[in-house]
Design a protein around this motif. Structure first.
Motif, PDB file in Angstrom:
ATOM      1  N   GLU A  62       0.819  -1.201   0.000  1.00 45.19           N
ATOM      2  CA  GLU A  62       0.000   0.000   0.000  1.00 45.19           C
ATOM      3  C   GLU A  62       0.855   1.255   0.000  1.00 45.19           C
ATOM      4  OE1 GLU A  62      -0.100  -2.313   2.392  1.00 45.19           O
ATOM      5  OE2 GLU A  62      -2.145  -2.993   2.795  1.00 45.19           O
ATOM      6  N   PRO A  95       0.130   4.354   1.960  1.00 41.28           N
ATOM      7  CA  PRO A  95      -0.740   5.070   2.894  1.00 41.28           C
ATOM      8  C   PRO A  95      -0.551   6.575   2.877  1.00 41.28           C
ATOM      9  CG  PRO A  95       1.018   3.934   4.067  1.00 41.28           C
ATOM     10  CD  PRO A  95       1.068   3.452   2.655  1.00 41.28           C
ATOM     11  N   GLU A 112      -8.160  -0.333   8.648  1.00 44.23           N
ATOM     12  CA  GLU A 112      -8.462  -0.060   7.241  1.00 44.23           C
ATOM     13  C   GLU A 112      -9.526   1.031   7.093  1.00 44.23           C
ATOM     14  OE1 GLU A 112      -6.884  -1.057   4.624  1.00 44.23           O
ATOM     15  OE2 GLU A 112      -5.580  -2.531   5.578  1.00 44.23           O
ATOM     16  N   PRO A 145      -7.461   2.707   2.588  1.00 44.93           N
ATOM     17  CA  PRO A 145      -6.486   1.659   2.258  1.00 44.93           C
ATOM     18  C   PRO A 145      -5.103   1.905   2.867  1.00 44.93           C
ATOM     19  CG  PRO A 145      -7.802   2.166   0.344  1.00 44.93           C
ATOM     20  CD  PRO A 145      -8.183   3.179   1.384  1.00 44.93           C
ATOM     21  N   GLY A 146      -4.625   0.940   3.636  1.00 47.06           N
ATOM     22  CA  GLY A 146      -3.298   1.018   4.232  1.00 47.06           C
ATOM     23  C   GLY A 146      -3.218   1.898   5.459  1.00 47.06           C
ATOM     24  N   ASP A 201      -4.783   2.702   9.332  1.00 47.79           N
ATOM     25  CA  ASP A 201      -5.605   2.384  10.496  1.00 47.79           C
ATOM     26  C   ASP A 201      -5.684   3.601  11.401  1.00 47.79           C
ATOM     27  OD1 ASP A 201      -5.663  -0.225   9.542  1.00 47.79           O
ATOM     28  OD2 ASP A 201      -4.035  -0.891  10.860  1.00 47.79           O
ATOM     29  N   SER A 253     -14.716   1.573   8.825  1.00 48.97           N
ATOM     30  CA  SER A 253     -13.945   0.865   7.802  1.00 48.97           C
ATOM     31  C   SER A 253     -14.821   0.467   6.612  1.00 48.97           C
ATOM     32  CB  SER A 253     -13.305  -0.389   8.406  1.00 48.97           C
ATOM     33  OG  SER A 253     -14.297  -1.245   8.948  1.00 48.97           O
ATOM     34  N   THR A 269     -13.444   0.265   3.029  1.00 48.08           N
ATOM     35  CA  THR A 269     -12.511  -0.815   2.706  1.00 48.08           C
ATOM     36  C   THR A 269     -13.058  -2.163   3.168  1.00 48.08           C
ATOM     37  OG1 THR A 269     -11.330  -0.432   4.779  1.00 48.08           O
ATOM     38  CG2 THR A 269     -10.508   0.717   2.836  1.00 48.08           C
ATOM     39  N   GLN A 277     -11.317  -5.205   1.815  1.00 51.07           N
ATOM     40  CA  GLN A 277     -10.015  -5.457   2.433  1.00 51.07           C
ATOM     41  C   GLN A 277     -10.188  -6.042   3.834  1.00 51.07           C
ATOM     42  OE1 GLN A 277     -10.950  -2.741   0.777  1.00 51.07           O
ATOM     43  NE2 GLN A 277      -9.204  -1.604  -0.086  1.00 51.07           N
ATOM     44  N   ARG A 278     -11.214  -5.550   4.548  1.00 47.93           N
ATOM     45  CA  ARG A 278     -11.457  -6.060   5.896  1.00 47.93           C
ATOM     46  C   ARG A 278     -11.813  -7.537   5.857  1.00 47.93           C
ATOM     47  NH1 ARG A 278     -14.955  -7.022  10.059  1.00 47.93           N
ATOM     48  NH2 ARG A 278     -16.711  -7.230   8.630  1.00 47.93           N
ATOM     49  N   ARG A 289      -8.784  -9.491   5.204  1.00 48.47           N
ATOM     50  CA  ARG A 289      -7.979  -9.569   6.421  1.00 48.47           C
ATOM     51  C   ARG A 289      -8.515 -10.660   7.332  1.00 48.47           C
ATOM     52  NH1 ARG A 289      -5.440  -4.507   8.498  1.00 48.47           N
ATOM     53  NH2 ARG A 289      -4.320  -5.025  10.410  1.00 48.47           N
TER      54      ARG A 289
END
Length: 278
Positions: A102, A104, A157, A160-161, A163, A241, A244, A247-248, A251
């Motif tokens: 990523e 970020p 997330e 993207p990338g 937190d 989140s 994303t 992506q979650r 994960r």
């Protein structure tokens, strides 16, 4: 017990296995007024020898006085200090991760451009995350929560990338280190590549960094001047989140046996408690 004044800098790192550089760092943060926890050497894993195992509230185990920290590190000088984020410290951390390729820093700038919200320049630290293929390094950006801020959940997330580390979580503090990679896989710099270190203004998120050792006064002033904008807090609470979600879910597929992911993106144990090993 080591004495630190506001104009005392973070003690230098000597890398000796029997050295006291991490104990000195812990005392530095304690005297600067940061609530911290002790982590096992080279790991983002709370030291059960100090904090025990039967807890589910980060605020309840935070060490908030120099006396408590001195006692915790007295027989364990290699423990790594971590900051308890959220209401207890009034600190929110924007965590940029590059391990999976990523970018970020770009995502964060794109978010600012699209929303018109400008993030203040507060303290920033490089993390142990880096990617030799992209030439990028992970980062922590520290912001102060306003006095009237609502509870801000830790959100994985958020974009993207990136937190958001806030309520009921910790972040490692310089010069803590991580041993997730083997030492001989680092870029020829050994332990230094696996550390969290404060950065001079102008940090550009690349592999080459300019580490520095702030005084407690400098760190506090820089943090207090970097108040989290109301628009950022509103965005986190509104979107979480959700941007994303794919992506979650991905994960979630990579979780270890017994782990699960909450709707807010926090990794939990099978019993539903925050996974302190994460």
């Amino acid at each position: 017990m080591s004495e630190y004044t506001p104009d005392t800098p973070l003690p230098p790192v000597d890398y000796r296995k029997d050295g006291t550089w991490l104990r000195g760092a812990a005392m530095f943060y304690a005297n600067a007024g940061f609530p911290i926890v002790a982590n096992q050497p080279g790991a983002k894993r709370v030291a059960w020898q100090i904090h025990g195992k039967d807890w589910d509230d980060w605020n309840s185990i935070a060490l908030t006085t120099p006396e408590q920290v001195a006692k915790a590190w007295r027989d364990n000088p290699t423990y790594c200090p971590g900051l308890v984020t959220g209401r207890i410290s009034r600190v929110l951390v924007i965590d940029g991760d590059v391990k999976s390729g990523e970018n970020p820093a770009k995502e964060l700038q794109d978010w600012q451009d699209s929303t018109g919200i400008t993030l203040p320049e507060g303290p920033i630290a490089r993390t142990s995350s880096y990617n030799t293929e992209t030439g990028r390094r992970g980062f922590h950006r520290f912001l102060t929560l306003p006095d009237d801020a609502p509870e801000i959940p830790t959100t994985l997330e958020w974009i993207p990338g990136v937190d958001i580390i806030c309520e009921q979580r910790q972040v490692m503090l310089a010069p803590s280190w991580s041993d997730k990679r083997k030492l001989n896989e680092a870029r020829g710099e050994g332990l230094t590549d696996q550390q969290y270190m404060w950065q001079l203004p102008g940090f550009r998120y690349g592999l080459r960094t300019n580490d520095y050792y702030p005084t407690g006064e400098d760190l506090r002033e820089s943090l207090e001047e970097a108040e989290a904008p109301a628009g950022l807090l509103e965005d986190i609470l509104k979107f979480g989140s959700s941007r994303t979600e794919k992506q979650r879910l991905a994960r979630q597929q990579s979780l270890r046996t017994g782990q699960k992911l909450s709707k807010k993106g926090v990794i939990l144990t099978a019993e539903g408690l925050i996974d302190i090993d994460h």
